[in-house]
Design a protein around this motif. Structure first.
Motif, PDB file in Angstrom:
ATOM      1  N   LEU A  92       0.827  -1.208   0.000  1.00  0.00           N
ATOM      2  CA  LEU A  92       0.000   0.000   0.000  1.00  0.00           C
ATOM      3  C   LEU A  92       0.859   1.255   0.000  1.00  0.00           C
ATOM      4  CD1 LEU A  92      -2.882  -0.931   2.442  1.00  0.00           C
ATOM      5  CD2 LEU A  92      -3.095  -0.340   0.026  1.00  0.00           C
ATOM      6  N   MET A  96       0.832   4.160  -2.842  1.00  0.00           N
ATOM      7  CA  MET A  96       0.565   5.568  -2.520  1.00  0.00           C
ATOM      8  C   MET A  96       1.705   6.482  -2.956  1.00  0.00           C
ATOM      9  SD  MET A  96      -1.344   5.137   1.129  1.00  0.00           S
ATOM     10  CE  MET A  96      -1.808   6.840   1.329  1.00  0.00           C
ATOM     11  N   HIS A 104      -3.322   3.997  -7.538  1.00  0.00           N
ATOM     12  CA  HIS A 104      -2.905   5.147  -6.732  1.00  0.00           C
ATOM     13  C   HIS A 104      -4.102   6.010  -6.317  1.00  0.00           C
ATOM     14  CE1 HIS A 104      -0.437   8.412  -5.222  1.00  0.00           C
ATOM     15  NE2 HIS A 104      -1.185   9.237  -5.937  1.00  0.00           N
ATOM     16  N   THR A 106      -7.314   5.197  -6.251  1.00  0.00           N
ATOM     17  CA  THR A 106      -8.248   4.429  -5.429  1.00  0.00           C
ATOM     18  C   THR A 106      -7.785   4.377  -3.982  1.00  0.00           C
ATOM     19  OG1 THR A 106      -8.782   3.073  -7.351  1.00  0.00           O
ATOM     20  CG2 THR A 106      -9.421   2.220  -5.202  1.00  0.00           C
ATOM     21  N   VAL A 107      -6.523   4.044  -3.780  1.00  0.00           N
ATOM     22  CA  VAL A 107      -5.979   3.964  -2.424  1.00  0.00           C
ATOM     23  C   VAL A 107      -5.880   5.359  -1.816  1.00  0.00           C
ATOM     24  CG1 VAL A 107      -3.958   3.320  -1.056  1.00  0.00           C
ATOM     25  CG2 VAL A 107      -4.765   1.815  -2.856  1.00  0.00           C
ATOM     26  N   SER A 111      -7.368   7.589   2.041  1.00  0.00           N
ATOM     27  CA  SER A 111      -6.507   8.156   3.086  1.00  0.00           C
ATOM     28  C   SER A 111      -7.247   9.274   3.819  1.00  0.00           C
ATOM     29  CB  SER A 111      -5.204   8.661   2.497  1.00  0.00           C
ATOM     30  OG  SER A 111      -5.456   9.707   1.604  1.00  0.00           O
ATOM     31  N   LEU A 118      -5.258   4.959   6.587  1.00  0.00           N
ATOM     32  CA  LEU A 118      -6.254   4.656   5.566  1.00  0.00           C
ATOM     33  C   LEU A 118      -7.587   4.383   6.245  1.00  0.00           C
ATOM     34  CD1 LEU A 118      -4.343   2.268   3.153  1.00  0.00           C
ATOM     35  CD2 LEU A 118      -4.934   4.643   2.789  1.00  0.00           C
TER      36      LEU A 118
END
Length: 137
Positions: A92, A96, A104, A106-107, A111, A118
């Motif tokens: 992860l 990021m 990138h 989506t994650v 945040s 997260l």
């Protein structure tokens, strides 16, 4: 941009013969008409739910092996769960940090704006908000 194109752009080779697809479907009547994923002209094998149950047995076996290796080496070794969590966090983190990674955004959307943590993704189905309750008397 899809995953295979991203891999090609980043000089990564996808081994379609070692790739499996896992479909997660929470509907009451799972649809069986989902077409298989095709990579490089090969239909990707679908990982059945029966194989998922076998994973827990495999995990126990690995943990027994790790425990035995730990006693032979004379040093503590982490369990499969601890190693998996550490690797997931590392992955992860790299997603990021890499703005060209297909996941990138989506994650990054998960945040927190107040901390570097997260957030858990929101769930739209009310039944997933309730804790699991034991049925019976």
């Amino acid at each position: 941009m899809d995953f295979v194109n991203w891999c090609e752009l980043n000089h990564l080779q996808v081994n379609a013969s070692k790739t499996k697809e896992m479909v997660i479907d929470f509907s009451r009547k799972p649809s069986s008409d989902i077409a298989p994923v095709n990579i490089q002209g090969l239909d990707i094998e679908r990982w059945s739910a029966g194989e998922g149950g076998a994973l827990s047995g495999t995990r126990r076996g690995f943990n027994r092996l790790i425990k035995r290796a730990s006693s032979v080496c004379g040093c503590p070794l982490d369990s499969i769960e601890v190693m998996g969590e550490r690797r997931a966090l590392a992955k992860l983190s790299t997603i990021m940090d890499n703005t060209s990674h297909p996941l990138h955004q989506t994650v990054g959307a998960l945040s927190s704006s107040f901390s570097n943590r997260l957030r858990h993704p929101r769930c739209r189905k009310e039944r997933f908000h309730r804790p699991l309750r034991r049925r019976g008397p």
